[in-house]
Design an enzyme around this catalytic site. Sequence first.
Site, PDB file in Angstrom:
ATOM      1  N   LYS A  86     -42.304  38.303 -18.014  1.00 31.43           N
ATOM      2  CA  LYS A  86     -43.150  38.468 -16.826  1.00 31.43           C
ATOM      3  C   LYS A  86     -42.371  38.121 -15.561  1.00 31.43           C
ATOM      4  O   LYS A  86     -42.385  38.870 -14.585  1.00 31.43           O
ATOM      5  CB  LYS A  86     -44.420  37.596 -16.946  1.00 31.43           C
ATOM      6  N   GLU A  90     -43.778  29.109 -53.448  1.00 29.57           N
ATOM      7  CA  GLU A  90     -43.200  30.270 -52.754  1.00 29.57           C
ATOM      8  C   GLU A  90     -43.168  31.488 -53.675  1.00 29.57           C
ATOM      9  O   GLU A  90     -43.414  32.612 -53.236  1.00 29.57           O
ATOM     10  CB  GLU A  90     -41.796  29.961 -52.228  1.00 29.57           C
TER      11      GLU A  90
HETATM   12  P1  ADP Z   1     -42.112  34.909 -18.989  1.00 26.08           P
HETATM   13  O1  ADP Z   1     -42.089  34.843 -17.509  1.00 26.08           O
HETATM   14  O2  ADP Z   1     -42.983  36.006 -19.518  1.00 26.08           O
HETATM   15  O3  ADP Z   1     -42.380  33.611 -19.675  1.00 26.08           O
HETATM   16  P2  ADP Z   1     -39.319  35.389 -18.640  1.00 26.08           P
HETATM   17  O4  ADP Z   1     -39.348  36.522 -17.718  1.00 26.08           O
HETATM   18  O5  ADP Z   1     -39.067  34.046 -18.051  1.00 26.08           O
HETATM   19  O6  ADP Z   1     -40.648  35.328 -19.484  1.00 26.08           O
HETATM   20  O7  ADP Z   1     -38.268  35.699 -19.786  1.00 26.08           O
HETATM   21  C1  ADP Z   1     -37.355  34.749 -20.244  1.00 26.08           C
HETATM   22  C2  ADP Z   1     -36.043  35.400 -20.605  1.00 26.08           C
HETATM   23  O8  ADP Z   1     -36.200  36.222 -21.760  1.00 26.08           O
HETATM   24  C3  ADP Z   1     -35.520  36.334 -19.550  1.00 26.08           C
HETATM   25  O9  ADP Z   1     -34.788  35.638 -18.601  1.00 26.08           O
HETATM   26  C4  ADP Z   1     -34.653  37.287 -20.357  1.00 26.08           C
HETATM   27  O10 ADP Z   1     -33.394  36.725 -20.623  1.00 26.08           O
HETATM   28  C5  ADP Z   1     -35.385  37.378 -21.659  1.00 26.08           C
HETATM   29  N1  ADP Z   1     -36.257  38.563 -21.704  1.00 26.08           N
HETATM   30  C6  ADP Z   1     -37.601  38.566 -21.844  1.00 26.08           C
HETATM   31  N2  ADP Z   1     -38.080  39.825 -21.872  1.00 26.08           N
HETATM   32  C7  ADP Z   1     -37.014  40.642 -21.741  1.00 26.08           C
HETATM   33  C8  ADP Z   1     -36.849  42.060 -21.687  1.00 26.08           C
HETATM   34  N3  ADP Z   1     -37.900  42.887 -21.788  1.00 26.08           N
HETATM   35  N4  ADP Z   1     -35.607  42.541 -21.521  1.00 26.08           N
HETATM   36  C9  ADP Z   1     -34.559  41.715 -21.427  1.00 26.08           C
HETATM   37  N5  ADP Z   1     -34.649  40.386 -21.475  1.00 26.08           N
HETATM   38  C10 ADP Z   1     -35.846  39.828 -21.635  1.00 26.08           C
HETATM   39 ZN    ZN Z   2     -47.441  28.529 -48.579  1.00 27.74          ZN
END
Ligand code: ADP
Ligand code: ZN
Length: 609
Positions: free
Chosen positions: A212, A431
């Site tokens: 996001k 398991e």
């Molecule tokens: P949120 O705000 O939804 O918690 P972030 O935007 O902070 O998530 O995402 C954290 C990290 O995860 C990003 O900095 C990136 O490295 C990785 N990431 C998440 N979604 C993507 C995506 N669609 N493409 C590439 N990297 C992603």
């Molecule tokens: Zn179990």
Amino acid sequence: MKKKQNKFGKLPSGPANIIIFVLLLLGGIFMLSKIADNVKETGEIPYSEYLNLVEQDKIKKINVIGTFVSGVTKDEKSFETNVAEYPGHWDLLRKHNVEFAIINQSNQFSMWHILFIILLIAGFAVMWYFFKPSSNTGSGGGGNIFTMGKSKAKMFLPSAIKEKFSSVAGAHEAKEELEDMVDFLKNPEKYKRLGAKITRGALLVGEPGNGKTLLARAVAGEANCPFFSISGSDFIEVFVGVGASRVRDLFAQARKHAPSIIFIDEIDAVGRHRSAGGVGGGNDEREQTLNQLLTEMDGFEVGKDPVIVLAATNRPDVLDKALLRPGRFDRRVEVPYPDLASRVQILTLHAQTVQISDDVDMKKIARGTPGFSGADLANLINEATIIASKGNKEKVTIQDFEEARDKILLGKEIKTIVLTQKDREITAYHEAGHALVRLMMPNVMDPLHKVTIVPRGRALGVTHSMPEREKYNRNKEEMIASIKAALGGRVAEEIVFNELSTGAYSDFLTATDIVRDIVCRYGMTDELGPIVYSQKQGDFVYSQKTAEKIDEKVRQIIDTCYAETKDLLMAHKDKLTALSVALLDKETMYAREIYELLNIESREDHKFE
Ligand code: ADP
Ligand code: ZN
């Protein structure tokens, strides 16, 4: 972050804060030491010696505080002692011409007290002055990133924003939705001309780590405009009114730099439904903050000073409806967990900067990581790289990925955990039970990936399966099969050991959740019908009578599943035993080995490599 600058008034707010605290602390320590000094520099002498000194006319001057006496002798030596309270004391002192002062005990350090309090108040006043939110503060040029003292927001100038839509892998729908906003920010005139009502706010909805923040920054990057970032919880302070003025200040800043983007992470911290109750006593404050936010959003004029507000949450259900009205956050952009294709793209993107062995197929890794967020996937690449580096490898191999994934899934491997042989046996059968139930229902269950009895994190063992495709829709048969697979662990324990362990708790949780969904959510039972029975904020929206019917039905489904699972495993007890014995030996078994061992027709090869 490259540079932090602050252009607010006389003192930088962050450092000012610290400076004032340090000064106060030093002042306090200084004064305490002063007080202590008054008493301690002197040597303590016995009362008898004190009386001798008095009688020998050797004392020049004393201060008396209650029964405590401090003074100096005629040869300028200081001393102190404790005296008995006797009336003749004063006469004795007069007789020997000792200069004495009697100090009221309660006033002893009053001057220091007063000074200290004055300093404290002054300190707070200064702090209040610098943190007191007000509008009309400006941030100047210079650096790229500013911490805005009064609004707590961070401001990023376009040159500090490296993210573009190409930095976000997958998430096609979300990007599509946001493209309009980019265009609007770039060409506000175009929209103004026809009087279009462009959305001012969009809600990015998704679990943490799904990108996001990344998307919001990419919008700013694409539109080449400043980005103001703040978290919902930053608005909320103990002081009523602070949040509201922080909001006012933030929007004033954003307008000044328009076109610009405001990103509010965790908006649910301020935007909770107004009657939903808050944490602690911050209710009034939260409402004021929310109201201010609504006011500011309503205050936008289309076309002029375009400011777009993006807010992130994973709890859209708790948001106040007022926030979602037209002209506010009226657009909702889903940022879900990445599907298979998106996972491949995210992995590929993050792998670009890493030396990866040719035998690594990102598609296979993506298949083995359902439910991973974008952040988890980025972390997977990173962990695998660390593992490979530790082993002094040239490139990151598929084994490194396996290890990294298991590590992320269940916490670091604890091979040292001390398990009795009995524990291991129970785990192996448990398991094996899960695995076998899955294997016996190939049409409705995902293919098996691997089974392990190596304890990791809090789990003693794990049975992984590997979905063939993303499941958006499940039928009742599949759900029932999942319940049986979950119960398989306990059933196996019961069959073999005829005793019950606590290890099946989370399995029961899984099973119960699915049954509840069948009954209360998806209308899959005749008895309860196609009705959603839900609880809202702890209140049942169905009658007590219905509640009893639900309980009864849930119990009935679980019992039936349990009995059928037992029949299934009893019928294949030889396989159950064979698998458990092999597991005890090998600890981890992949699907291929299991198919071979049990002579079951192989489904796809589900290992990464
Ligand atoms: P949120 O705000 O939804 O918690 P972030 O935007 O902070 O998530 O995402 C954290 C990290 O995860 C990003 O900095 C990136 O490295 C990785 N990431 C998440 N979604 C993507 C995506 N669609 N493409 C590439 N990297 C992603
Ligand atoms: Zn179990």
